[in-house]
Design a protein around this motif. Sequence first.
Motif, PDB file in Angstrom:
ATOM      1  N   LEU A   1       0.840  -1.213   0.000  1.00 27.37           N
ATOM      2  CA  LEU A   1       0.000   0.000   0.000  1.00 27.37           C
ATOM      3  C   LEU A   1       0.869   1.254   0.000  1.00 27.37           C
ATOM      4  O   LEU A   1       1.918   1.289   0.642  1.00 27.37           O
ATOM      5  CB  LEU A   1      -0.895   0.029   1.249  1.00 27.37           C
ATOM      6  CG  LEU A   1      -2.031  -0.985   1.334  1.00 27.37           C
ATOM      7  CD1 LEU A   1      -2.779  -0.805   2.646  1.00 27.37           C
ATOM      8  CD2 LEU A   1      -3.004  -0.830   0.169  1.00 27.37           C
ATOM      9  N   PRO A   2       0.416   2.309  -0.704  1.00 27.17           N
ATOM     10  CA  PRO A   2       1.196   3.566  -0.702  1.00 27.17           C
ATOM     11  C   PRO A   2       1.310   4.155   0.713  1.00 27.17           C
ATOM     12  O   PRO A   2       2.283   4.833   1.032  1.00 27.17           O
ATOM     13  CB  PRO A   2       0.379   4.508  -1.603  1.00 27.17           C
ATOM     14  CG  PRO A   2      -0.569   3.627  -2.358  1.00 27.17           C
ATOM     15  CD  PRO A   2      -0.771   2.394  -1.569  1.00 27.17           C
ATOM     16  N   SER A   3       0.289   3.912   1.575  1.00 23.14           N
ATOM     17  CA  SER A   3       0.297   4.504   2.922  1.00 23.14           C
ATOM     18  C   SER A   3       1.008   3.615   3.949  1.00 23.14           C
ATOM     19  O   SER A   3       0.985   3.917   5.146  1.00 23.14           O
ATOM     20  CB  SER A   3      -1.148   4.747   3.382  1.00 23.14           C
ATOM     21  OG  SER A   3      -1.881   3.532   3.336  1.00 23.14           O
ATOM     22  N   ALA A   4       1.636   2.524   3.495  1.00 26.71           N
ATOM     23  CA  ALA A   4       2.308   1.601   4.432  1.00 26.71           C
ATOM     24  C   ALA A   4       3.491   2.293   5.104  1.00 26.71           C
ATOM     25  O   ALA A   4       4.264   2.998   4.446  1.00 26.71           O
ATOM     26  CB  ALA A   4       2.784   0.365   3.676  1.00 26.71           C
ATOM     27  N   ASP A   5       3.611   2.095   6.408  1.00 31.10           N
ATOM     28  CA  ASP A   5       4.714   2.676   7.164  1.00 31.10           C
ATOM     29  C   ASP A   5       5.277   1.589   8.088  1.00 31.10           C
ATOM     30  O   ASP A   5       4.875   1.461   9.246  1.00 31.10           O
ATOM     31  CB  ASP A   5       4.201   3.885   7.966  1.00 31.10           C
ATOM     32  CG  ASP A   5       5.333   4.649   8.632  1.00 31.10           C
ATOM     33  OD1 ASP A   5       6.448   4.085   8.725  1.00 31.10           O
ATOM     34  OD2 ASP A   5       5.107   5.796   9.079  1.00 31.10           O
ATOM     35  N   ILE A   6       6.208   0.797   7.563  1.00 32.51           N
ATOM     36  CA  ILE A   6       6.707  -0.387   8.282  1.00 32.51           C
ATOM     37  C   ILE A   6       7.469   0.011   9.548  1.00 32.51           C
ATOM     38  O   ILE A   6       7.312  -0.612  10.591  1.00 32.51           O
ATOM     39  CB  ILE A   6       7.597  -1.242   7.344  1.00 32.51           C
ATOM     40  CG1 ILE A   6       6.774  -1.717   6.149  1.00 32.51           C
ATOM     41  CG2 ILE A   6       8.164  -2.449   8.089  1.00 32.51           C
ATOM     42  CD1 ILE A   6       7.572  -2.340   5.040  1.00 32.51           C
ATOM     43  N   ASP A   7       8.272   1.074   9.459  1.00 33.13           N
ATOM     44  CA  ASP A   7       9.061   1.494  10.639  1.00 33.13           C
ATOM     45  C   ASP A   7       8.163   1.890  11.807  1.00 33.13           C
ATOM     46  O   ASP A   7       8.431   1.553  12.960  1.00 33.13           O
ATOM     47  CB  ASP A   7       9.978   2.670  10.262  1.00 33.13           C
ATOM     48  CG  ASP A   7      11.038   2.241   9.253  1.00 33.13           C
ATOM     49  OD1 ASP A   7      11.365   1.036   9.245  1.00 33.13           O
ATOM     50  OD2 ASP A   7      11.505   3.083   8.469  1.00 33.13           O
ATOM     51  N   ARG A   8       7.066   2.617  11.480  1.00 37.40           N
ATOM     52  CA  ARG A   8       6.138   3.047  12.536  1.00 37.40           C
ATOM     53  C   ARG A   8       5.483   1.819  13.190  1.00 37.40           C
ATOM     54  O   ARG A   8       5.344   1.757  14.411  1.00 37.40           O
ATOM     55  CB  ARG A   8       5.057   3.967  11.932  1.00 37.40           C
ATOM     56  CG  ARG A   8       4.031   4.464  12.935  1.00 37.40           C
ATOM     57  CD  ARG A   8       3.125   5.504  12.278  1.00 37.40           C
ATOM     58  NE  ARG A   8       2.398   4.940  11.155  1.00 37.40           N
ATOM     59  CZ  ARG A   8       1.199   4.350  11.270  1.00 37.40           C
ATOM     60  NH1 ARG A   8       0.614   4.248  12.442  1.00 37.40           N
ATOM     61  NH2 ARG A   8       0.587   3.874  10.204  1.00 37.40           N
ATOM     62  N   VAL A   9       5.102   0.827  12.370  1.00 31.29           N
ATOM     63  CA  VAL A   9       4.458  -0.389  12.898  1.00 31.29           C
ATOM     64  C   VAL A   9       5.439  -1.173  13.770  1.00 31.29           C
ATOM     65  O   VAL A   9       5.057  -1.712  14.810  1.00 31.29           O
ATOM     66  CB  VAL A   9       3.900  -1.263  11.746  1.00 31.29           C
ATOM     67  CG1 VAL A   9       3.328  -2.569  12.284  1.00 31.29           C
ATOM     68  CG2 VAL A   9       2.829  -0.515  10.968  1.00 31.29           C
ATOM     69  N   LYS A  10       6.728  -1.192  13.381  1.00 32.33           N
ATOM     70  CA  LYS A  10       7.736  -1.910  14.191  1.00 32.33           C
ATOM     71  C   LYS A  10       7.884  -1.267  15.568  1.00 32.33           C
ATOM     72  O   LYS A  10       8.034  -1.964  16.577  1.00 32.33           O
ATOM     73  CB  LYS A  10       9.083  -1.926  13.457  1.00 32.33           C
ATOM     74  CG  LYS A  10       9.133  -2.961  12.340  1.00 32.33           C
ATOM     75  CD  LYS A  10      10.528  -3.121  11.795  1.00 32.33           C
ATOM     76  CE  LYS A  10      10.600  -4.284  10.804  1.00 32.33           C
ATOM     77  NZ  LYS A  10      11.946  -4.467  10.271  1.00 32.33           N
ATOM     78  N   ILE A  11       7.821   0.077  15.604  1.00 37.85           N
ATOM     79  CA  ILE A  11       7.896   0.779  16.894  1.00 37.85           C
ATOM     80  C   ILE A  11       6.688   0.399  17.758  1.00 37.85           C
ATOM     81  O   ILE A  11       6.805   0.143  18.951  1.00 37.85           O
ATOM     82  CB  ILE A  11       7.956   2.320  16.674  1.00 37.85           C
ATOM     83  CG1 ILE A  11       9.292   2.697  16.011  1.00 37.85           C
ATOM     84  CG2 ILE A  11       7.778   3.078  17.986  1.00 37.85           C
ATOM     85  CD1 ILE A  11       9.337   4.092  15.426  1.00 37.85           C
ATOM     86  N   GLN A  12       5.506   0.318  17.102  1.00 39.91           N
ATOM     87  CA  GLN A  12       4.284  -0.075  17.840  1.00 39.91           C
ATOM     88  C   GLN A  12       4.386  -1.507  18.356  1.00 39.91           C
ATOM     89  O   GLN A  12       3.934  -1.806  19.464  1.00 39.91           O
ATOM     90  CB  GLN A  12       3.061   0.063  16.930  1.00 39.91           C
ATOM     91  CG  GLN A  12       2.690   1.495  16.622  1.00 39.91           C
ATOM     92  CD  GLN A  12       1.558   1.584  15.611  1.00 39.91           C
ATOM     93  OE1 GLN A  12       0.853   0.613  15.353  1.00 39.91           O
ATOM     94  NE2 GLN A  12       1.377   2.755  15.035  1.00 39.91           N
ATOM     95  N   ILE A  13       4.966  -2.402  17.557  1.00 37.18           N
ATOM     96  CA  ILE A  13       5.114  -3.812  17.971  1.00 37.18           C
ATOM     97  C   ILE A  13       5.965  -3.886  19.242  1.00 37.18           C
ATOM     98  O   ILE A  13       5.666  -4.638  20.168  1.00 37.18           O
ATOM     99  CB  ILE A  13       5.742  -4.648  16.831  1.00 37.18           C
ATOM    100  CG1 ILE A  13       4.715  -4.857  15.709  1.00 37.18           C
ATOM    101  CG2 ILE A  13       6.255  -6.004  17.340  1.00 37.18           C
ATOM    102  CD1 ILE A  13       5.274  -5.494  14.455  1.00 37.18           C
ATOM    103  N   GLN A  14       7.019  -3.053  19.274  1.00 42.91           N
ATOM    104  CA  GLN A  14       7.894  -3.051  20.456  1.00 42.91           C
ATOM    105  C   GLN A  14       7.229  -2.379  21.650  1.00 42.91           C
ATOM    106  O   GLN A  14       7.245  -2.897  22.763  1.00 42.91           O
ATOM    107  CB  GLN A  14       9.199  -2.321  20.115  1.00 42.91           C
ATOM    108  CG  GLN A  14      10.212  -2.390  21.254  1.00 42.91           C
ATOM    109  CD  GLN A  14      11.579  -1.880  20.812  1.00 42.91           C
ATOM    110  OE1 GLN A  14      11.709  -1.194  19.807  1.00 42.91           O
ATOM    111  NE2 GLN A  14      12.608  -2.216  21.561  1.00 42.91           N
ATOM    112  N   LYS A  15       6.564  -1.227  21.389  1.00 42.79           N
ATOM    113  CA  LYS A  15       6.029  -0.412  22.479  1.00 42.79           C
ATOM    114  C   LYS A  15       4.712  -0.983  23.019  1.00 42.79           C
ATOM    115  O   LYS A  15       4.528  -1.125  24.225  1.00 42.79           O
ATOM    116  CB  LYS A  15       5.806   1.006  21.952  1.00 42.79           C
ATOM    117  CG  LYS A  15       5.828   2.052  23.048  1.00 42.79           C
ATOM    118  CD  LYS A  15       5.815   3.429  22.433  1.00 42.79           C
ATOM    119  CE  LYS A  15       5.533   4.465  23.510  1.00 42.79           C
ATOM    120  NZ  LYS A  15       5.257   5.769  22.963  1.00 42.79           N
ATOM    121  N   ASP A  16       3.774  -1.302  22.108  1.00 48.77           N
ATOM    122  CA  ASP A  16       2.425  -1.732  22.529  1.00 48.77           C
ATOM    123  C   ASP A  16       2.365  -3.217  22.887  1.00 48.77           C
ATOM    124  O   ASP A  16       1.589  -3.629  23.742  1.00 48.77           O
ATOM    125  CB  ASP A  16       1.392  -1.439  21.437  1.00 48.77           C
ATOM    126  CG  ASP A  16       1.310   0.039  21.104  1.00 48.77           C
ATOM    127  OD1 ASP A  16       1.902   0.828  21.858  1.00 48.77           O
ATOM    128  OD2 ASP A  16       0.669   0.406  20.106  1.00 48.77           O
TER     129      ASP A  16
END
Length: 599
Positions: free
Chosen positions: A135-150
Amino acid sequence: MEHIRNFGIIAHIDHGKSTLADRLLQITGVVGDHEFREQMLDTMDIERERGITIKSQTVALPYRGLDGQDYILNLIDTPGHADFSYEVSRALVSCEGALLVIDASQGVQAQTLANFYMALEQDLEIIPVINKIDLPSADIDRVKIQIQKDLGLDPDSSIAISAKEGVGIEQVLETIVHKIPAPVADIQAPLKALIFDSHWDPYRGTIVHLRLFDGEVRPGQIIRFWSNGATYKVEETGVFLLERHPKKSLRAGEVGYIIAGIKTVSDTRIGDTVTLDSNPCTNALKGFQIVKPVVFSSFYPISSDDYDELAESLEKLKLNDASLTFEKDHSTALGHGFRCGFLGLLHLEVVQERLEREFGLSLILTAPSVQYVLVLKDQTEVIIDNPAKYPDPIMITAAKEPFIRASIILPEQYLGSVINLCIDRRGVQKDMNYLGANRVELTFDLPLAEVLFDFYDRLKSVSRGYASFDYDFLEYRQTDLVKVDLLVAGEKVDALSMLVHRDRAYSRARKSCEKLKDEIPRQLFKVAIQGAIGGKIISRETVSALRKDVTAKCYGGDITRKKKLLEKQKEGKKRMKQVGNVSIPQSAFLAVLKVTDDE
């Protein structure tokens, strides 16, 4: 057993579980390109039409790893909607690991967290999978931060894939083989198997879905159900490869099915233990927690002759949907039926559609309600979920309604409109946390009755689909409860009565009357539709009369001829109003069901 892997796919709704399952089926060769279609594991028409998974489905995937070994991967695809979380909890008991799918553009959402904690409780190996990277709106780095934080998981262990394009699927399979542990079981011990699902086959009886923890079962053996001691002779054992695939036996660690000519539907219980009659195991497996329904509605057959068929159909549907509860009910207007309990409004809609499609029934539903606790004058407490059983208000000293603790995760720009929606629904804000630069987690205490009707849809529309919602039952709190009756031509229609908060009573009664006015066909006399609390009328609509042109045959002569005919008609209408009956069509009951406070 070393080459078996049992895993589930869990995620928030619409994060791509079914699409990932489709790719796994294709890449392992279970389904060829010529017979492939989207949502392969969603077998029900309703699932395909709505694009959601309702039933968890099991399929065995044969896979040859890069190490040259042949593996059997037992995949269980699960639903994502909060109403079907019981399906997810049952499916996870049969697994050693889970793929947690997260949308690369949406990130970690409420149901992602809920399902993650469910998998943690079962002590499963969790593999985060970031989907929709195309997807054009995909943001993998942001999701990785969420995986670690949340979630507290290692972001480097996550796999970035596009299930739609088929990118990264091989890596998912290899990770399943190497990270998810093989089942630990004793094949020499007495048979111990857990029933995690079942369904009805008109030719073979009940087909039981099992996860074997110990021992082995093969055709010809006599099995015993732990809870009721019922015994049956096994006719067939096998695994699911889209269709049922018979095998000579099922062994410890495997997931499969048995057919044993079980015609008594009530003998099969989800969460029960199956063992051999000749060599039983010493103790039963821990089953599933008994699920508590939160929404109640009565189902009545349109034709009273269909009552027995409805009873049989509900029994068969309960095999396939363990969270459904029902008991006998009676209504003056609609006759005999069943009071059913559901996990949410979507669950109610799905059960109604399945009964109508799969069993060919025509049904009338009453307005959904929640369970209220009433404290009577003699200090006894009664639980009611049916307006028909509401006692005389003089007998009641206090009423309590269920409250939930709602967790809403949303982008910051929609914060104001979501808070307004929650406050409008009598919500009390408890907490607000910023999860990142642009994501907020809101915690609200809300009355369950306010969430029932269209809260989920309204939340999606005010947040443009970005807000996610999950909730847990909290407690019963004091409320100002009233019973609103609807009267048609002076007759109380008990199936349309509803229990509501006093502040909502006027608007709900007015809207229900308006809906009924549109649905009830015009008669030859005026029909009054009224909403009432006790003896006090709080709203009214009138269905105007049809006027037959009785003067059409007068071609002239004196005016008194016309007057005489009109007077005669007036007298006839007066008489008809006294004896005339108004039949309420089914569409009117459904129209009142769909009344919301925001119209």
